[in-house]
Motif scaffolding. Sequence first.
Motif, short mmCIF file in Angstrom:
data_model
loop_
_atom_site.label_atom_id
_atom_site.label_comp_id
_atom_site.label_asym_id
_atom_site.label_seq_id
_atom_site.Cartn_x
_atom_site.Cartn_y
_atom_site.Cartn_z
N CYS A 1 0.77 -1.33 -0.11
CA CYS A 1 -0.13 -0.11 -0.09
C CYS A 1 0.70 1.31 0.00
CB CYS A 1 -1.08 -0.13 1.09
SG CYS A 1 -1.89 1.39 1.54
N LEU A 2 0.68 2.00 -0.98
CA LEU A 2 1.15 3.37 -1.07
C LEU A 2 0.28 4.51 -1.54
CD1 LEU A 2 3.55 5.48 -0.79
CD2 LEU A 2 4.12 4.76 -2.88
N ASN A 3 -0.45 5.11 -0.43
CA ASN A 3 -1.51 6.35 -0.72
C ASN A 3 -2.84 5.67 -1.37
OD1 ASN A 3 -0.06 8.19 0.73
ND2 ASN A 3 1.13 8.56 -1.21
N GLU A 4 -3.43 4.86 -0.68
CA GLU A 4 -4.34 3.88 -1.36
C GLU A 4 -5.87 4.27 -0.54
OE1 GLU A 4 -4.04 3.03 -4.19
OE2 GLU A 4 -2.19 2.16 -4.39
N ARG A 5 -5.72 5.61 0.11
CA ARG A 5 -6.89 5.38 0.98
C ARG A 5 -8.32 5.30 0.11
NH1 ARG A 5 -7.71 8.24 6.08
NH2 ARG A 5 -9.73 8.91 6.34
N GLY A 6 -8.31 5.84 -0.84
CA GLY A 6 -9.65 5.89 -1.70
C GLY A 6 -10.30 4.46 -2.14
N ALA A 7 -9.42 3.50 -1.99
CA ALA A 7 -9.47 2.05 -2.54
C ALA A 7 -9.81 1.12 -1.14
CB ALA A 7 -8.68 1.69 -3.23
N LEU A 8 -9.15 1.59 0.06
CA LEU A 8 -9.11 0.39 0.93
C LEU A 8 -10.43 0.07 1.41
CD1 LEU A 8 -6.28 1.85 3.22
CD2 LEU A 8 -6.54 -0.46 2.47
N PRO A 9 -11.09 1.00 1.59
CA PRO A 9 -12.81 0.40 2.25
C PRO A 9 -13.06 -0.64 1.49
CG PRO A 9 -12.61 2.80 2.43
CD PRO A 9 -11.41 2.24 1.72
N TRP A 10 -13.45 -0.45 -0.06
CA TRP A 10 -13.94 -1.64 -0.82
C TRP A 10 -13.03 -2.77 -0.73
CZ3 TRP A 10 -12.14 -4.14 -5.34
CH2 TRP A 10 -13.01 -4.74 -6.08
N VAL A 11 -11.60 -2.65 -1.14
CA VAL A 11 -10.76 -3.75 -1.01
C VAL A 11 -10.98 -4.61 0.19
CG1 VAL A 11 -8.16 -4.43 -0.83
CG2 VAL A 11 -9.12 -2.45 -2.44
N LEU A 12 -10.85 -4.03 1.50
CA LEU A 12 -11.04 -4.76 2.64
C LEU A 12 -12.29 -5.44 2.91
CD1 LEU A 12 -8.82 -2.42 5.15
CD2 LEU A 12 -8.20 -4.40 3.96
N SER A 13 -13.30 -4.54 2.25
CA SER A 13 -14.71 -5.11 2.56
C SER A 13 -15.01 -6.44 1.68
CB SER A 13 -15.78 -4.26 2.05
OG SER A 13 -15.82 -3.92 0.67
N ARG A 14 -14.17 -6.45 0.61
CA ARG A 14 -14.21 -7.65 -0.24
C ARG A 14 -13.44 -9.22 0.06
NH1 ARG A 14 -18.38 -7.89 -3.65
NH2 ARG A 14 -16.88 -9.10 -5.24
N LEU A 15 -12.78 -8.89 1.15
CA LEU A 15 -12.11 -10.22 1.62
C LEU A 15 -13.02 -11.14 1.96
CD1 LEU A 15 -9.27 -8.59 3.62
CD2 LEU A 15 -8.89 -10.08 1.52
N PRO A 16 -12.63 -12.62 1.85
CA PRO A 16 -13.69 -13.45 2.27
C PRO A 16 -13.43 -13.78 3.53
CG PRO A 16 -12.15 -14.22 -0.03
CD PRO A 16 -11.78 -13.05 0.69
N GLN A 17 -14.32 -14.51 4.15
CA GLN A 17 -14.24 -14.97 5.58
C GLN A 17 -12.96 -15.84 5.77
OE1 GLN A 17 -17.93 -17.01 7.19
NE2 GLN A 17 -16.74 -17.09 8.94
N GLY A 18 -12.28 -15.78 7.15
CA GLY A 18 -11.27 -16.45 7.24
C GLY A 18 -9.87 -15.96 6.48
N TYR A 19 -9.72 -15.02 5.75
CA TYR A 19 -8.79 -14.33 5.20
C TYR A 19 -8.48 -12.85 5.73
CZ TYR A 19 -9.35 -17.18 0.87
OH TYR A 19 -9.32 -18.07 0.15
N ARG A 20 -7.26 -12.93 6.42
CA ARG A 20 -6.88 -11.51 7.28
C ARG A 20 -5.99 -10.65 6.22
NH1 ARG A 20 -2.36 -11.67 11.92
NH2 ARG A 20 -1.10 -12.78 10.27
N ALA A 21 -6.39 -9.59 6.28
CA ALA A 21 -5.65 -8.55 5.65
C ALA A 21 -4.52 -8.02 6.09
CB ALA A 21 -6.55 -7.37 5.44
N ILE A 22 -3.27 -8.08 5.80
CA ILE A 22 -2.13 -7.47 6.02
C ILE A 22 -1.81 -6.33 5.16
CG2 ILE A 22 0.45 -7.75 6.64
CD1 ILE A 22 -0.10 -10.71 7.24
#
Length: 242
Positions: free
Chosen positions: A16-37
């Motif tokens: 990640c480098l200055n991705e504030r605008g995309a982060l909410p959508w990206v993190l919301s799309r992670l499947p159950q059991g998948y941890r975001a780093i």
Amino acid sequence: MDESGSAASVDVVLPCLNERGALPWVLSRLPQGYRAIVADNGSTDGSAELAAELGAMVVREGTRGFGSAAHAGLRAATADYVAFCDCDGSMDPAQLPTLLAPVLSGTADLVLGSRQPRHGSWPVHARIANVWLAWRLRGLTGEKITDLGPMRAARREGLVSLRLQDRRSGYPLEMFLAAHRHGWRIAELPITYFPRTGKSKITGTIRGTITALRDMSAQLRSARHLCRGGAAPSVRDTEEEA
């Protein structure tokens, strides 16, 4: 654990480098059991803080470079399986279970996402560069790939054992070449490629594309004689050595 990966323990590395605008959508799309780093590479727009607020694990990597951020995320991962995905909204993390399925079923060791572009997602100069690179890699390795996109999945132990060194744009290529040398079974599956959110740092500019090609060309030169050598140990052998 089923082959869809829904119950798997999976860490998803998001450079990640200055991705504030995309982060909410990206993190919301992670499947159950998948941890975001989220591996923050010096963002100045509050990306790291927002990612933490949204529940992601945040790793800060001060040394600039895609490979620096990606490898920092890999070092922080503890799950049995690790996936990589861009953090700019151009790739849908909901498609990660499809990539992980061959790894979980034991039919592949590294699965790459072959980008299928939507309108406006892939500048012409970047697409031409990608076609050239895929052609070179098919000739060099014999692997039937069409893309070297950043979305991919593998076992964490195996990835660590590759001891990747590139900390710039050549990191995805080094991973592919190292996996090939060690006899990994490499597969490719289609993923949707959307127009990214915000300004691209690499493929969205001609200068960035040239820099990436320079980094990847260095990897190709250093790997050419190794890929033409004898049989390499299997992925399981390299995991035992790690």
